[in-house]
Write a protein that holds these residues in place. Structure first.
Motif, mmCIF file in Angstrom:
data_model
loop_
_atom_site.group_PDB
_atom_site.id
_atom_site.type_symbol
_atom_site.label_atom_id
_atom_site.label_comp_id
_atom_site.label_asym_id
_atom_site.label_seq_id
_atom_site.Cartn_x
_atom_site.Cartn_y
_atom_site.Cartn_z
ATOM 1 N N GLY A 27 23.466 -8.972 22.678
ATOM 2 C CA GLY A 27 24.594 -8.923 23.058
ATOM 3 C C GLY A 27 25.143 -8.765 24.548
ATOM 4 O O GLY A 27 26.304 -8.680 25.269
ATOM 5 N N ALA A 28 23.990 -8.763 25.495
ATOM 6 C CA ALA A 28 23.960 -8.468 26.938
ATOM 7 C C ALA A 28 24.329 -10.014 27.374
ATOM 8 O O ALA A 28 23.842 -10.895 27.002
ATOM 9 C CB ALA A 28 22.919 -8.076 27.696
ATOM 10 N N PRO A 29 25.605 -9.966 28.115
ATOM 11 C CA PRO A 29 25.767 -11.571 28.572
ATOM 12 C C PRO A 29 24.740 -12.183 29.480
ATOM 13 O O PRO A 29 24.246 -11.631 30.413
ATOM 14 C CB PRO A 29 27.261 -11.238 29.582
ATOM 15 C CG PRO A 29 27.696 -9.961 28.862
ATOM 16 C CD PRO A 29 26.645 -9.054 28.375
ATOM 17 N N MET A 35 17.790 -19.723 29.796
ATOM 18 C CA MET A 35 17.638 -18.588 28.798
ATOM 19 C C MET A 35 18.646 -18.872 27.582
ATOM 20 O O MET A 35 18.406 -18.741 26.517
ATOM 21 C CB MET A 35 17.606 -17.177 29.308
ATOM 22 C CG MET A 35 17.467 -16.075 28.178
ATOM 23 S SD MET A 35 15.725 -16.380 27.833
ATOM 24 C CE MET A 35 15.871 -14.931 26.589
ATOM 25 N N LEU A 36 19.797 -19.288 28.094
ATOM 26 C CA LEU A 36 20.806 -19.768 26.960
ATOM 27 C C LEU A 36 20.355 -20.749 26.179
ATOM 28 O O LEU A 36 20.458 -20.729 24.701
ATOM 29 C CB LEU A 36 21.865 -20.078 28.007
ATOM 30 C CG LEU A 36 22.999 -18.994 28.356
ATOM 31 C CD1 LEU A 36 23.892 -19.798 29.449
ATOM 32 C CD2 LEU A 36 23.684 -18.284 27.251
ATOM 33 N N ALA A 170 24.009 -13.078 20.292
ATOM 34 C CA ALA A 170 22.767 -12.850 21.029
ATOM 35 C C ALA A 170 22.650 -12.888 22.536
ATOM 36 O O ALA A 170 22.202 -11.917 23.258
ATOM 37 C CB ALA A 170 21.684 -13.917 20.415
ATOM 38 N N VAL A 171 23.578 -13.756 22.871
ATOM 39 C CA VAL A 171 23.706 -14.139 24.457
ATOM 40 C C VAL A 171 24.800 -13.282 25.122
ATOM 41 O O VAL A 171 25.019 -13.702 26.238
ATOM 42 C CB VAL A 171 23.553 -15.554 24.870
ATOM 43 C CG1 VAL A 171 22.013 -16.036 24.454
ATOM 44 C CG2 VAL A 171 24.542 -16.253 24.313
ATOM 45 N N GLY A 172 25.446 -12.699 24.337
ATOM 46 C CA GLY A 172 26.698 -11.964 24.852
ATOM 47 C C GLY A 172 27.948 -12.856 25.093
ATOM 48 O O GLY A 172 29.007 -12.393 25.817
ATOM 49 N N VAL A 173 27.929 -13.977 24.384
ATOM 50 C CA VAL A 173 29.320 -14.490 24.659
ATOM 51 C C VAL A 173 30.538 -13.839 23.806
ATOM 52 O O VAL A 173 31.482 -13.958 24.109
ATOM 53 C CB VAL A 173 29.076 -16.104 23.848
ATOM 54 C CG1 VAL A 173 30.536 -16.810 23.969
ATOM 55 C CG2 VAL A 173 28.084 -16.919 25.059
#
Length: 187
Positions: A27-29, A35-36, A170-173
């Motif tokens: 959840g962290a942008p 990494m994305l 997962a990637v904070g989007v």
């Protein structure tokens, strides 16, 4: 408050690996293009499996896939596929391995055309995270369907709307930490 006393999203349970992933990463942008891409590929590997399976194999997968460096993975050929298929430390699904190699080539093609993968990923939300309601977590959304369609048109595989939504979380989007979770306000 002690770390053990913190309120978290229910999905992470008490597995130490899951708790660390939840507390430090989920959840962290994420703004790093490599990494994305790595996380999008790992979400594809997760299809049909539990995410904890991916987490348990992630470090070995990073080694096997040369740090998920797209330029390195893009050069993988049949010998590499055979090596990966024989490696019990990774998720051995030929279609997913081939999709990751193809995804690396697509990533590199985008970069050669001057298209930054991070800018592409965040373009769907104007560069800003979307905040979920903190109560419900959908399996997919119209936005994940839109991103999925665009990724598929570019040639990516294992990027259906549900996989894409899990990746967005997962990637904070999107911030889908529950309303009672201590991480909701932090990310």
């Amino acid at each position: 408050m002690a770390k053990a006393d913190l309120k978290r999203c229910a999905w992470c349970g008490d597995d130490p690996l899951y708790v660390a992933y939840h507390d430090e990463e989920w959840g962290a942008p994420q703004r790093d293009p490599r990494m994305l891409w790595e996380m999008l590929m790992l979400e594809g590997f997760q299809a049909g499996l539990a995410w904890i399976t991916v987490l348990r194999k992630r470090e070995h997968m990073r080694t096997a896939f040369r740090g998920f460096e797209p330029a390195k993975v893009a050069r993988f050929g049949e010998k590499d596929i055979a090596r990966l298929m024989a490696d019990p430390g990774i998720i051995r699904a030929r279609a997913k391995i081939e999709a990751t190699i193809a995804g690396a080539r697509l990533y590199c093609d985008m970069a050669e055309r001057g298209e930054d993968f991070a800018a592409y990923c965040w373009s769907f939300t104007g560069g800003q995270p979307i905040k979920g309601d903190g109560k419900s977590v959908p399996a997919s959304t119209p936005l994940s369907a839109q991103i999925s369609k665009d990724l598929k048109q570019r040639g990516f595989k294992f990027v259906g709307p549900t996989i894409v939504y899990a990746w967005m979380q997962a990637v904070g989007v999107v911030n889908d930490h529950s309303a009672h979770c201590f991480r909701r306000a932090q990310v």
